[in-house]
Design a protein around this motif. Sequence first.
Motif, PDB file in Angstrom:
ATOM      1  N   GLU A 187      -5.270  12.025   0.023  1.00 38.97           N
ATOM      2  CA  GLU A 187      -5.644  13.355  -0.516  1.00 38.97           C
ATOM      3  C   GLU A 187      -6.724  14.000   0.448  1.00 38.97           C
ATOM      4  N   THR A 240       0.806  -1.252  -0.101  1.00 37.84           N
ATOM      5  CA  THR A 240      -0.104  -0.154  -0.064  1.00 37.84           C
ATOM      6  C   THR A 240       0.734   1.199  -0.100  1.00 37.84           C
ATOM      7  N   ASP A 295      -3.819  -3.267  -7.302  1.00 32.99           N
ATOM      8  CA  ASP A 295      -4.457  -3.042  -8.618  1.00 32.99           C
ATOM      9  C   ASP A 295      -4.892  -1.612  -8.660  1.00 32.99           C
ATOM     10  N   ARG A 296      -5.370  -0.997  -9.505  1.00 36.92           N
ATOM     11  CA  ARG A 296      -5.864   0.190 -10.002  1.00 36.92           C
ATOM     12  C   ARG A 296      -6.877   0.654  -9.191  1.00 36.92           C
ATOM     13  N   GLU A 297      -7.811  -0.270  -8.976  1.00 40.38           N
ATOM     14  CA  GLU A 297      -9.022   0.219  -7.652  1.00 40.38           C
ATOM     15  C   GLU A 297      -8.435   0.552  -6.504  1.00 40.38           C
ATOM     16  N   THR A 298      -7.468  -0.451  -6.074  1.00 37.69           N
ATOM     17  CA  THR A 298      -6.932  -0.030  -4.585  1.00 37.69           C
ATOM     18  C   THR A 298      -6.006   1.264  -4.652  1.00 37.69           C
ATOM     19  N   VAL A 299      -5.410   1.460  -5.702  1.00 37.19           N
ATOM     20  CA  VAL A 299      -4.503   2.562  -5.815  1.00 37.19           C
ATOM     21  C   VAL A 299      -5.138   3.921  -5.860  1.00 37.19           C
ATOM     22  N   ASP A 300      -6.548   3.789  -6.482  1.00 34.51           N
ATOM     23  CA  ASP A 300      -7.306   5.077  -6.448  1.00 34.51           C
ATOM     24  C   ASP A 300      -7.897   5.252  -5.042  1.00 34.51           C
ATOM     25  N   GLY A 301      -8.190   4.152  -4.460  1.00 32.13           N
ATOM     26  CA  GLY A 301      -8.980   4.236  -3.095  1.00 32.13           C
ATOM     27  C   GLY A 301      -8.006   4.949  -2.252  1.00 32.13           C
ATOM     28  N   ARG A 310      -5.409   6.680  -2.705  1.00 33.92           N
ATOM     29  CA  ARG A 310      -5.035   8.110  -3.218  1.00 33.92           C
ATOM     30  C   ARG A 310      -6.331   9.068  -2.746  1.00 33.92           C
ATOM     31  N   ALA A 311      -7.309   8.650  -2.965  1.00 32.58           N
ATOM     32  CA  ALA A 311      -8.706   9.414  -2.412  1.00 32.58           C
ATOM     33  C   ALA A 311      -8.522   9.765  -0.948  1.00 32.58           C
TER      34      ALA A 311
END
Length: 294
Positions: A285, A256, A273-279, A281-282
């Motif tokens: 932020e 992570t 995976d992309r979904e985990t990375v996006d979550g 980052r959100a």
Amino acid sequence: MSTERPFGRALCAMITPFTPAGALDLDAAGELAVRLVAEGCDGLVLNGTTGESPTTSDAEKAALVRAVREAVGPGPSVLAGVGTADTRHTVELARQAEHAGADGLLVVTPYYSRPPQSAVEAHFLKVADATGLPVMVYDIPGRTGTRIEPATMRRLAEHPAIVAVKDCSYDLLASARLIAETPLAYYSGCEELNLPLYAVGGAGYVSTVANVAPRQLRAVLDAFDADDPAEAIRLNALTLPLAELMMASGLPGTVTAKALLGGPPREPLQPADRETVDGLRAVYETLVQAASVV
């Protein structure tokens, strides 16, 4: 009881950067180390679990310590994880770390073989006698399968080189008693216990989340030390969603942290995976924005 903080308060369990081809990236390691210190870390712990020590060679471990020591200079504490399941190998790594410029050693309980307490004690004492460096023992029974029992910890505290504990025992009662009864400096190794352990006399933390949010984690301790527990509680609450997602989502903290910082882990670990990375980052932020509001 001791109020000393032999390695500072805010320590980061630093990731080990690799190139896209999987080689050790010493330039990136030095850059990350400098940034972490600039953003509030008193010390860096290298070659631990977050640093992927199971999949780095002895030579890579030494090279990483030398590179980070050179990058950050003599001020910040640089600790080297040297713990293995083999006492002889652990002693070799401890001496190697000392020669590479480490300020201290992180030594985990021998794992897998599940040694009895007498053997656990003998292991730590042999490592502590092997160098001139201070030792932080690492109590994480959830990974090693063996607890460092309080009675064993009291005996270890009598050794002059054993000065600190990275505490992942999830036993706040026992930890609070040992803080009160021994000179050991207790560092939280579990982000959700950073503030509770500090409030009962802990020295600080060794944090994986500090790879990505060093200022926000340190601010909690700063507020507590400024006699503003309400602010410390508020700031701590802001960090919890990120800590939970990074450390309790089913993925290792290494994965992570690298999802947010970039760079691959070594197999058997796989990138998020992309979904985990996006979550991640959100949530990160959101923390940055909330923490910037006075």
